[in-house]
Write a protein that holds these residues in place. Sequence first.
Motif, PDB file in Angstrom:
ATOM      1  N   ARG A  26      -9.208  -1.220  21.626  1.00 39.87           N
ATOM      2  CA  ARG A  26      -8.295  -0.784  20.290  1.00 39.87           C
ATOM      3  C   ARG A  26      -6.550  -0.893  21.111  1.00 39.87           C
ATOM      4  NH1 ARG A  26     -11.019   2.574  15.342  1.00 39.87           N
ATOM      5  NH2 ARG A  26     -12.604   1.888  15.304  1.00 39.87           N
ATOM      6  N   ARG A  27      -5.917  -0.787  20.248  1.00 35.88           N
ATOM      7  CA  ARG A  27      -4.687  -0.313  20.940  1.00 35.88           C
ATOM      8  C   ARG A  27      -4.476   1.349  19.820  1.00 35.88           C
ATOM      9  NH1 ARG A  27       0.064  -4.214  19.549  1.00 35.88           N
ATOM     10  NH2 ARG A  27      -0.602  -3.374  17.208  1.00 35.88           N
ATOM     11  N   ASP A  28      -5.304   2.335  20.037  1.00 37.91           N
ATOM     12  CA  ASP A  28      -4.960   3.421  19.906  1.00 37.91           C
ATOM     13  C   ASP A  28      -4.476   4.474  20.981  1.00 37.91           C
ATOM     14  OD1 ASP A  28      -6.851   3.419  17.754  1.00 37.91           O
ATOM     15  OD2 ASP A  28      -8.895   3.188  18.802  1.00 37.91           O
ATOM     16  N   ASN A  29      -4.356   3.532  22.404  1.00 37.03           N
ATOM     17  CA  ASN A  29      -4.010   4.435  23.289  1.00 37.03           C
ATOM     18  C   ASN A  29      -4.394   6.231  23.560  1.00 37.03           C
ATOM     19  OD1 ASN A  29      -2.570   2.059  23.477  1.00 37.03           O
ATOM     20  ND2 ASN A  29      -0.371   3.484  21.936  1.00 37.03           N
ATOM     21  N   GLY A  30      -5.798   6.293  23.792  1.00 37.53           N
ATOM     22  CA  GLY A  30      -6.045   7.344  23.654  1.00 37.53           C
ATOM     23  C   GLY A  30      -6.033   8.694  22.149  1.00 37.53           C
ATOM     24  N   LEU A  31      -5.708   8.169  21.376  1.00 40.52           N
ATOM     25  CA  LEU A  31      -5.193   9.134  20.017  1.00 40.52           C
ATOM     26  C   LEU A  31      -6.462   9.396  19.630  1.00 40.52           C
ATOM     27  CD1 LEU A  31      -2.328   7.501  18.554  1.00 40.52           C
ATOM     28  CD2 LEU A  31      -2.100   8.674  19.827  1.00 40.52           C
ATOM     29  N   SER A  32      -6.611  10.990  19.096  1.00 38.52           N
ATOM     30  CA  SER A  32      -7.160  11.567  18.084  1.00 38.52           C
ATOM     31  C   SER A  32      -7.485  10.798  16.708  1.00 38.52           C
ATOM     32  CB  SER A  32      -6.990  12.751  18.274  1.00 38.52           C
ATOM     33  OG  SER A  32      -6.013  13.340  17.155  1.00 38.52           O
ATOM     34  N   ALA A  33      -8.642  11.384  16.294  1.00 36.67           N
ATOM     35  CA  ALA A  33      -8.986  10.459  14.614  1.00 36.67           C
ATOM     36  C   ALA A  33      -7.899  10.991  14.028  1.00 36.67           C
ATOM     37  CB  ALA A  33      -9.961  10.851  14.498  1.00 36.67           C
ATOM     38  N   ALA A  34      -6.829  12.037  13.678  1.00 28.62           N
ATOM     39  CA  ALA A  34      -6.322  12.728  13.108  1.00 28.62           C
ATOM     40  C   ALA A  34      -4.160  12.253  13.242  1.00 28.62           C
ATOM     41  CB  ALA A  34      -6.444  14.814  13.228  1.00 28.62           C
ATOM     42  N   THR A  35      -4.303  12.537  14.565  1.00 30.03           N
ATOM     43  CA  THR A  35      -2.805  12.188  14.931  1.00 30.03           C
ATOM     44  C   THR A  35      -2.907  10.484  14.623  1.00 30.03           C
ATOM     45  OG1 THR A  35      -3.586  12.707  17.077  1.00 30.03           O
ATOM     46  CG2 THR A  35      -1.620  11.668  16.655  1.00 30.03           C
ATOM     47  N   ARG A  36      -4.309   9.521  14.453  1.00 30.29           N
ATOM     48  CA  ARG A  36      -4.134   7.848  14.419  1.00 30.29           C
ATOM     49  C   ARG A  36      -3.248   8.110  12.747  1.00 30.29           C
ATOM     50  NH1 ARG A  36      -8.011   6.482  17.027  1.00 30.29           N
ATOM     51  NH2 ARG A  36     -10.098   7.097  15.555  1.00 30.29           N
ATOM     52  N   LYS A  37      -4.638   9.024  11.703  1.00 30.69           N
ATOM     53  CA  LYS A  37      -4.563   9.086  10.758  1.00 30.69           C
ATOM     54  C   LYS A  37      -3.513   9.043  10.109  1.00 30.69           C
ATOM     55  CE  LYS A  37      -7.364  10.017   8.091  1.00 30.69           C
ATOM     56  NZ  LYS A  37      -8.980  10.898   7.513  1.00 30.69           N
ATOM     57  N   GLN A  38      -1.841   9.803  10.890  1.00 29.63           N
ATOM     58  CA  GLN A  38      -1.204  10.082   9.947  1.00 29.63           C
ATOM     59  C   GLN A  38      -0.164   9.256  11.105  1.00 29.63           C
ATOM     60  OE1 GLN A  38      -0.109  13.397  13.245  1.00 29.63           O
ATOM     61  NE2 GLN A  38       1.996  13.775  10.899  1.00 29.63           N
ATOM     62  N   ARG A  39      -0.314   8.592  11.794  1.00 26.26           N
ATOM     63  CA  ARG A  39       0.286   7.498  12.613  1.00 26.26           C
ATOM     64  C   ARG A  39       0.686   6.441  11.173  1.00 26.26           C
ATOM     65  NH1 ARG A  39      -1.451   4.511  17.282  1.00 26.26           N
ATOM     66  NH2 ARG A  39      -2.882   3.546  16.132  1.00 26.26           N
ATOM     67  N   ASP A  40      -0.204   6.104  11.387  1.00 26.97           N
ATOM     68  CA  ASP A  40      -0.889   4.704  10.274  1.00 26.97           C
ATOM     69  C   ASP A  40      -0.433   5.305   8.679  1.00 26.97           C
ATOM     70  OD1 ASP A  40      -2.366   3.657  12.150  1.00 26.97           O
ATOM     71  OD2 ASP A  40      -4.056   4.107  11.346  1.00 26.97           O
ATOM     72  N   SER A  41      -0.412   6.567   8.262  1.00 30.70           N
ATOM     73  CA  SER A  41      -0.089   7.444   6.795  1.00 30.70           C
ATOM     74  C   SER A  41       1.619   7.189   6.813  1.00 30.70           C
ATOM     75  CB  SER A  41      -0.091   8.625   6.484  1.00 30.70           C
ATOM     76  OG  SER A  41      -0.290   9.562   7.193  1.00 30.70           O
ATOM     77  N   VAL A  42       2.162   7.141   7.984  1.00 29.32           N
ATOM     78  CA  VAL A  42       3.698   7.147   7.788  1.00 29.32           C
ATOM     79  C   VAL A  42       3.833   5.346   8.190  1.00 29.32           C
ATOM     80  CG1 VAL A  42       5.579   7.229   9.318  1.00 29.32           C
ATOM     81  CG2 VAL A  42       4.203   8.551   9.547  1.00 29.32           C
ATOM     82  N   ILE A  43       3.441   4.167   8.977  1.00 28.65           N
ATOM     83  CA  ILE A  43       3.105   2.913   8.534  1.00 28.65           C
ATOM     84  C   ILE A  43       3.947   2.471   7.013  1.00 28.65           C
ATOM     85  CG2 ILE A  43       2.539   1.388   9.306  1.00 28.65           C
ATOM     86  CD1 ILE A  43       1.982   1.801  12.184  1.00 28.65           C
ATOM     87  N   VAL A  44       2.178   3.069   6.659  1.00 30.62           N
ATOM     88  CA  VAL A  44       2.197   2.415   5.122  1.00 30.62           C
ATOM     89  C   VAL A  44       3.417   2.504   4.243  1.00 30.62           C
ATOM     90  CG1 VAL A  44       0.382   2.695   2.959  1.00 30.62           C
ATOM     91  CG2 VAL A  44      -0.353   2.563   5.514  1.00 30.62           C
ATOM     92  N   GLN A  45       3.451   4.080   4.737  1.00 29.67           N
ATOM     93  CA  GLN A  45       4.839   4.526   3.508  1.00 29.67           C
ATOM     94  C   GLN A  45       6.220   3.600   3.734  1.00 29.67           C
ATOM     95  OE1 GLN A  45       5.167   8.643   4.120  1.00 29.67           O
ATOM     96  NE2 GLN A  45       3.050   9.265   3.368  1.00 29.67           N
ATOM     97  N   GLN A  46       6.257   3.525   5.468  1.00 31.24           N
ATOM     98  CA  GLN A  46       7.283   2.472   5.510  1.00 31.24           C
ATOM     99  C   GLN A  46       7.109   1.397   4.630  1.00 31.24           C
ATOM    100  OE1 GLN A  46       7.697   2.580   9.709  1.00 31.24           O
ATOM    101  NE2 GLN A  46       8.922   4.329  10.134  1.00 31.24           N
ATOM    102  N   LYS A  47       5.750   0.681   4.746  1.00 34.30           N
ATOM    103  CA  LYS A  47       5.822  -0.853   4.362  1.00 34.30           C
ATOM    104  C   LYS A  47       6.334  -0.676   2.868  1.00 34.30           C
ATOM    105  CE  LYS A  47       2.942  -2.706   7.740  1.00 34.30           C
ATOM    106  NZ  LYS A  47       1.111  -3.323   7.744  1.00 34.30           N
ATOM    107  N   GLN A  48       5.653   0.276   1.793  1.00 36.60           N
ATOM    108  CA  GLN A  48       5.512   0.363   0.806  1.00 36.60           C
ATOM    109  C   GLN A  48       6.839   0.540  -0.291  1.00 36.60           C
ATOM    110  OE1 GLN A  48       3.270   3.813  -0.140  1.00 36.60           O
ATOM    111  NE2 GLN A  48       2.185   2.445  -0.005  1.00 36.60           N
TER     112      GLN A  48
END
Length: 59
Positions: A26-48
Amino acid sequence: MTHGNKYEFVCQKNMKKQSDSVTGKRRDNGLSAATRKQRDSVIVQQKQGKTNEKKEEPK
């Protein structure tokens, strides 16, 4: 039974493709699950936000 050079290249490509999917690259770049979840939520909010702007535009 000889298959030729092309057959060998196709087999190698297929084996590499299968090994990549099994290892779960994956392209996680060594991120923890919480950090990845936060990053993904920001991306979703931008798309919305972009879709809401498109809906509000007068035609």
